[in-house]
Design a protein around this motif. Structure first.
Motif, PDB file in Angstrom:
ATOM      1  N   SER A  90       0.819  -1.211   0.000  1.00  0.00           N
ATOM      2  CA  SER A  90       0.000   0.000   0.000  1.00  0.00           C
ATOM      3  C   SER A  90       0.854   1.263   0.000  1.00  0.00           C
ATOM      4  N   ASP A  91       2.150   1.101  -0.315  1.00  0.00           N
ATOM      5  CA  ASP A  91       3.084   2.216  -0.446  1.00  0.00           C
ATOM      6  C   ASP A  91       3.442   2.869   0.882  1.00  0.00           C
ATOM      7  N   ASP A  92       3.195   2.202   1.994  1.00  0.00           N
ATOM      8  CA  ASP A  92       3.709   2.672   3.271  1.00  0.00           C
ATOM      9  C   ASP A  92       5.153   2.191   3.394  1.00  0.00           C
ATOM     10  N   TRP A  93       6.069   3.102   3.678  1.00  0.00           N
ATOM     11  CA  TRP A  93       7.468   2.715   3.792  1.00  0.00           C
ATOM     12  C   TRP A  93       8.119   3.497   4.920  1.00  0.00           C
ATOM     13  N   CYS A  94       9.186   2.949   5.437  1.00  0.00           N
ATOM     14  CA  CYS A  94       9.945   3.646   6.468  1.00  0.00           C
ATOM     15  C   CYS A  94      11.369   3.107   6.506  1.00  0.00           C
ATOM     16  N   VAL A  95      12.272   3.942   7.003  1.00  0.00           N
ATOM     17  CA  VAL A  95      13.654   3.559   7.252  1.00  0.00           C
ATOM     18  C   VAL A  95      13.981   4.050   8.652  1.00  0.00           C
ATOM     19  N   GLY A  96      14.572   3.186   9.454  1.00  0.00           N
ATOM     20  CA  GLY A  96      14.899   3.561  10.824  1.00  0.00           C
ATOM     21  C   GLY A  96      16.301   3.129  11.199  1.00  0.00           C
ATOM     22  N   SER A 115      11.401  -2.283  20.533  1.00  0.00           N
ATOM     23  CA  SER A 115      11.708  -2.442  19.107  1.00  0.00           C
ATOM     24  C   SER A 115      11.670  -1.111  18.338  1.00  0.00           C
ATOM     25  N   SER A 116      11.433   0.003  19.036  1.00  0.00           N
ATOM     26  CA  SER A 116      11.385   1.298  18.354  1.00  0.00           C
ATOM     27  C   SER A 116      12.781   1.710  17.894  1.00  0.00           C
ATOM     28  N   CYS A 117      12.824   2.567  16.894  1.00  0.00           N
ATOM     29  CA  CYS A 117      14.093   3.014  16.310  1.00  0.00           C
ATOM     30  C   CYS A 117      14.548   4.300  16.990  1.00  0.00           C
ATOM     31  N   GLN A 118      15.647   4.203  17.741  1.00  0.00           N
ATOM     32  CA  GLN A 118      16.188   5.355  18.447  1.00  0.00           C
ATOM     33  C   GLN A 118      17.703   5.303  18.465  1.00  0.00           C
ATOM     34  N   ILE A 119      18.298   6.467  18.391  1.00  0.00           N
ATOM     35  CA  ILE A 119      19.733   6.599  18.641  1.00  0.00           C
ATOM     36  C   ILE A 119      19.861   7.490  19.857  1.00  0.00           C
ATOM     37  N   GLY A 120      20.374   6.926  20.935  1.00  0.00           N
ATOM     38  CA  GLY A 120      20.346   7.633  22.212  1.00  0.00           C
ATOM     39  C   GLY A 120      18.913   7.663  22.697  1.00  0.00           C
ATOM     40  N   THR A 121      18.409   8.851  22.952  1.00  0.00           N
ATOM     41  CA  THR A 121      17.028   8.984  23.426  1.00  0.00           C
ATOM     42  C   THR A 121      16.114   9.566  22.355  1.00  0.00           C
ATOM     43  N   LYS A 122      16.625   9.758  21.162  1.00  0.00           N
ATOM     44  CA  LYS A 122      15.846  10.396  20.100  1.00  0.00           C
ATOM     45  C   LYS A 122      15.382   9.371  19.070  1.00  0.00           C
ATOM     46  N   GLY A 123      14.130   9.507  18.665  1.00  0.00           N
ATOM     47  CA  GLY A 123      13.624   8.658  17.599  1.00  0.00           C
ATOM     48  C   GLY A 123      14.367   8.927  16.309  1.00  0.00           C
ATOM     49  N   PHE A 124      14.599   7.876  15.543  1.00  0.00           N
ATOM     50  CA  PHE A 124      15.390   8.014  14.316  1.00  0.00           C
ATOM     51  C   PHE A 124      14.698   7.253  13.198  1.00  0.00           C
ATOM     52  N   VAL A 125      13.700   7.903  12.581  1.00  0.00           N
ATOM     53  CA  VAL A 125      12.892   7.265  11.537  1.00  0.00           C
ATOM     54  C   VAL A 125      12.568   8.288  10.461  1.00  0.00           C
TER      55      VAL A 125
END
Length: 214
Positions: A90-96, A115-125
Motif C-alpha cells: 500500500s506504499d507505506d514505507w519507512c527507514v529507521g 523495538s522502536s528506532c532510536q539513537i540515544g534517546t531520540k527517535g530516528f525514523v
C-alpha cells in the motif's frame, strides 16, 4: 471684379479624404487567445517534468541524508548503528536506525517499545508521512537491515547492501539509492531512458538487482 470662387475649386466636403475606422475582426480577437492556449499546451509537459524531477531528487536526497546521519552517529558515538527498513504493497514505507546490532522496527510509533528506532534517546525514523509523494519509493532490495561499523563507518557485514528505487508518478524519471559495503550512498539513474539531469547513469556493479514489490 471676376468671381474665381468656382474655378478649379472642389466643394469643401469633397476636398477631405474621410476614412471609415476599421474595427477588430473575430480573427483578430481570437488570435491572442489561440496563441496563449498553444503556449500553455507546450508549457504543461515541461512543468510536469520539472515537478517530477524534483519529486524524485528531493525524496532521494532526504533518504540519503538520513542514512549519512546514521553512519556519522556510529563513528561519533563509537557504537554500532543498525539501519532497517520496511515497505508494504500500500506504499507505506519507512527507514529507521537504532544503537546496537539488533534491528529496530521502523513501523513502531511507541518510543517506549524495545523495538522502536532510536539513537540515544531520540527517535530516528524517516517514512512516507514526511513526504507528500508517499508512493515515490517503488522498491527496496536487501535483507532488511545492515549495520555501520563504529570505527570507519563501513558495513559490519561486507556482504550487506541496500538499493532503493525511486520513481516519479509517471515513471519517466527514476533514481536508485545504493548503499554499498563501504557505507557510501550513491545516487544514480537506473538507465539513460529514465535519467534525471544532474545524476549519472548507474555504473555496472553499483546497482543491486531489484525485486518488484507490487
Amino acid at each position: 471684379m471676376i468671381d474665381m470662387s468656382g474655378v478649379g475649386a472642389r466643394p469643401w466636403a469633397q476636398s477631405l479624404n474621410f476614412t471609415r475606422p476599421r474595427g477588430f475582426s473575430i480573427f483578430d480577437r481570437l488570435m491572442p487567445v489561440v496563441l496563449t492556449a498553444i503556449r500553455a499546451a507546450l508549457a504543461i509537459p515541461s512543468y510536469r517534468d520539472m515537478v517530477e524531477k524534483r519529486q524524485v531528487t528531493h525524496g532521494a536526497e532526504q533518504i540519503a541524508s538520513f542514512i549519512n546521519l546514521a553512519q556519522g552517529a556510529a563513528m561519533k558515538n563509537n557504537e554500532v548503528i543498525t539501519v532497517s527498513w520496511s515497505r508494504t504493497d500500500s506504499d507505506d514505507w519507512c527507514v529507521g536506525a537504532v544503537s546496537g546490532d539488533a534491528a529496530c522496527n521502523c513501523t513502531v510509533t511507541d518510543s517506549s517499545s524495545d523495538s522502536s528506532c532510536q539513537i540515544g534517546t531520540k527517535g530516528f525514523v524517516i517514512d512516507n508521512s514526511s513526504s507528500k509523494d508517499r508512493d515515490i519509493l517503488h522498491n527496496i532490495d536487501g535483507d532488511g537491515s545492515y549495520a555501520f561499523d563504529p570505527v570507519r563507518g563501513l558495513l559490519v557485514d561486507l556482504d550487506d547492501s541496500m538499493t532503493m528505487e525511486l520513481r516519479s508518478h509517471s515513471g519517466d524519471f527514476r533514481l536508485n539509492l545504493v548503499v554499498n559495503n563501504t557505507g557510501r550512498v550513491i545516487l544514480c539513474s537506473d538507465s539513460a531512458d529514465h535519467a534525471v539531469p544532474g545524476y549519472e547513469v548507474c555504473e555496472q556493479g553499483a546497482d543491486v538487482q531489484l525485486v518488484e514489490n507490487d
